[in-house]
Scaffold this motif. Sequence first.
Motif, short mmCIF file in Angstrom:
data_model
loop_
_atom_site.label_atom_id
_atom_site.label_comp_id
_atom_site.label_asym_id
_atom_site.label_seq_id
_atom_site.Cartn_x
_atom_site.Cartn_y
_atom_site.Cartn_z
N SER A 175 0.82 -1.23 0.00
CA SER A 175 0.00 0.00 0.00
C SER A 175 0.84 1.27 0.00
O SER A 175 0.56 2.23 0.70
CB SER A 175 -0.97 0.00 1.19
OG SER A 175 -1.92 -1.03 1.07
N TYR A 176 1.96 1.25 -0.78
CA TYR A 176 2.79 2.43 -1.01
C TYR A 176 3.48 2.93 0.26
O TYR A 176 3.53 4.13 0.54
CB TYR A 176 1.98 3.55 -1.68
CG TYR A 176 1.37 3.10 -2.99
CD1 TYR A 176 2.07 3.23 -4.19
CD2 TYR A 176 0.12 2.51 -3.01
CE1 TYR A 176 1.52 2.79 -5.39
CE2 TYR A 176 -0.44 2.06 -4.21
CZ TYR A 176 0.26 2.19 -5.38
OH TYR A 176 -0.28 1.74 -6.57
N LYS A 177 3.99 1.98 1.03
CA LYS A 177 4.77 2.32 2.21
C LYS A 177 5.59 1.10 2.59
O LYS A 177 5.33 -0.02 2.14
CB LYS A 177 3.88 2.74 3.38
CG LYS A 177 2.84 1.71 3.78
CD LYS A 177 1.90 2.26 4.82
CE LYS A 177 0.80 1.26 5.16
NZ LYS A 177 -0.12 1.03 4.06
N LEU A 178 6.59 1.33 3.42
CA LEU A 178 7.42 0.25 3.95
C LEU A 178 7.50 0.43 5.46
O LEU A 178 7.57 1.57 5.95
CB LEU A 178 8.83 0.31 3.36
CG LEU A 178 8.99 -0.04 1.87
CD1 LEU A 178 10.38 0.37 1.40
CD2 LEU A 178 8.75 -1.52 1.63
N PRO A 179 7.49 -0.67 6.22
CA PRO A 179 7.68 -0.54 7.67
C PRO A 179 9.01 0.14 7.95
O PRO A 179 10.01 -0.13 7.27
CB PRO A 179 7.69 -2.00 8.14
CG PRO A 179 6.93 -2.75 7.09
CD PRO A 179 7.26 -2.06 5.80
N ALA A 180 9.02 1.05 8.91
CA ALA A 180 10.22 1.84 9.19
C ALA A 180 11.45 0.97 9.44
O ALA A 180 12.56 1.30 8.98
CB ALA A 180 9.97 2.75 10.40
N GLU A 181 11.25 -0.15 10.14
CA GLU A 181 12.41 -1.00 10.46
C GLU A 181 12.96 -1.73 9.23
O GLU A 181 14.07 -2.25 9.26
CB GLU A 181 12.03 -2.02 11.54
CG GLU A 181 10.97 -3.04 11.15
CD GLU A 181 9.54 -2.54 11.36
OE1 GLU A 181 8.61 -3.35 11.23
OE2 GLU A 181 9.38 -1.33 11.65
N GLU A 182 12.18 -1.76 8.14
CA GLU A 182 12.63 -2.42 6.91
C GLU A 182 12.99 -1.42 5.82
O GLU A 182 13.44 -1.82 4.75
CB GLU A 182 11.52 -3.35 6.39
CG GLU A 182 11.16 -4.49 7.32
CD GLU A 182 10.07 -5.37 6.75
OE1 GLU A 182 9.91 -5.38 5.51
OE2 GLU A 182 9.36 -6.03 7.52
N ASP A 183 12.80 -0.14 6.10
CA ASP A 183 13.02 0.88 5.07
C ASP A 183 14.41 1.49 5.24
O ASP A 183 14.65 2.25 6.19
CB ASP A 183 11.94 1.97 5.21
CG ASP A 183 11.88 2.86 3.98
OD1 ASP A 183 12.91 2.97 3.28
OD2 ASP A 183 10.80 3.43 3.73
N PRO A 184 15.34 1.18 4.33
CA PRO A 184 16.71 1.67 4.47
C PRO A 184 16.83 3.17 4.22
O PRO A 184 17.89 3.76 4.46
CB PRO A 184 17.47 0.87 3.39
CG PRO A 184 16.43 0.59 2.35
CD PRO A 184 15.17 0.33 3.13
N ARG A 185 15.76 3.80 3.74
CA ARG A 185 15.80 5.23 3.44
C ARG A 185 15.63 6.09 4.69
O ARG A 185 16.01 7.26 4.71
CB ARG A 185 14.70 5.60 2.45
CG ARG A 185 14.75 4.85 1.12
CD ARG A 185 13.47 5.11 0.33
NE ARG A 185 12.30 4.60 1.05
CZ ARG A 185 11.05 4.98 0.81
NH1 ARG A 185 10.81 5.89 -0.13
NH2 ARG A 185 10.05 4.46 1.49
N ILE A 186 15.01 5.54 5.74
CA ILE A 186 14.65 6.33 6.92
C ILE A 186 15.81 6.41 7.90
O ILE A 186 16.42 5.41 8.25
CB ILE A 186 13.42 5.73 7.61
CG1 ILE A 186 12.24 5.64 6.63
CG2 ILE A 186 13.02 6.59 8.81
CD1 ILE A 186 11.01 4.99 7.22
N THR A 187 16.11 7.62 8.36
CA THR A 187 17.17 7.83 9.34
C THR A 187 16.65 7.48 10.75
O THR A 187 15.44 7.34 10.95
CB THR A 187 17.64 9.29 9.33
OG1 THR A 187 16.56 10.14 9.72
CG2 THR A 187 18.12 9.70 7.94
N LYS A 188 17.56 7.38 11.69
CA LYS A 188 17.15 7.10 13.08
C LYS A 188 16.25 8.22 13.60
O LYS A 188 15.23 7.97 14.25
CB LYS A 188 18.37 6.95 13.97
CG LYS A 188 19.20 5.70 13.69
CD LYS A 188 20.42 5.64 14.60
CE LYS A 188 21.26 4.40 14.31
NZ LYS A 188 22.49 4.34 15.15
#
Length: 208
Positions: free
Chosen positions: A90-103
């Motif tokens: 649904s056009y999103k990734l879980p934060a823990e699996e998304d390498p684009r998201i910073t801490k």
Amino acid sequence: MNKSMSYLMTKRLIDIVVSLLAIVCLIPVFVVMFIFYRFGENKGPMIYKQERIGKHGQPFKIWKFRSMIVNADEKLKANPVLYKKYVENSYKLPAEEDPRITKFGRFIRKTSIDELPQFINILKGDMALVGPRPVVKDELKEYGNQVDKLLSMTPGAMGWWQASGRSNIEYPERCDVELYYIDHASLGFDIKIVFLNIVSIFKHTGAY
């Protein structure tokens, strides 16, 4: 559906007043965030602007505090496997699996701090305080022959979808939730949605 002029005018007046007050009150937050984005892994633009589809199909740039690395969209599309998973989820990734998201990005997403710049979108009229969540162009196909109905209202920073579970509700159920709001929109329903969204933010329901 056509909404009464009095409802739309009152809704817009509330949007202007609330967004102006919020922007003034949030000036210290913007100053702190500006400083924070000058250093470390977060160094780069403070504001992330992504094209979304607004009322009557007009595109606009939604404003958020950047929670991802620079050029995140390009890097996502450059990875076919990751992009496929993103679309299927649904056009999103879980934060823990998304390498684009910073801490830091995970923190401001979990707390919904990243959404605060959208008061600027509300003041400009691109968005309303309450309405169906603005979608990216690729998501329009999820609404099939109901696209015109979805785009008949100004998209909102808060909505029935977020109040009902946010990212826990995926397509096609999300379509039904968003369209339900359009069918039943009223000042009373809007107030209920604002209250439920505030509760959802504090509980971190479906936020990632």
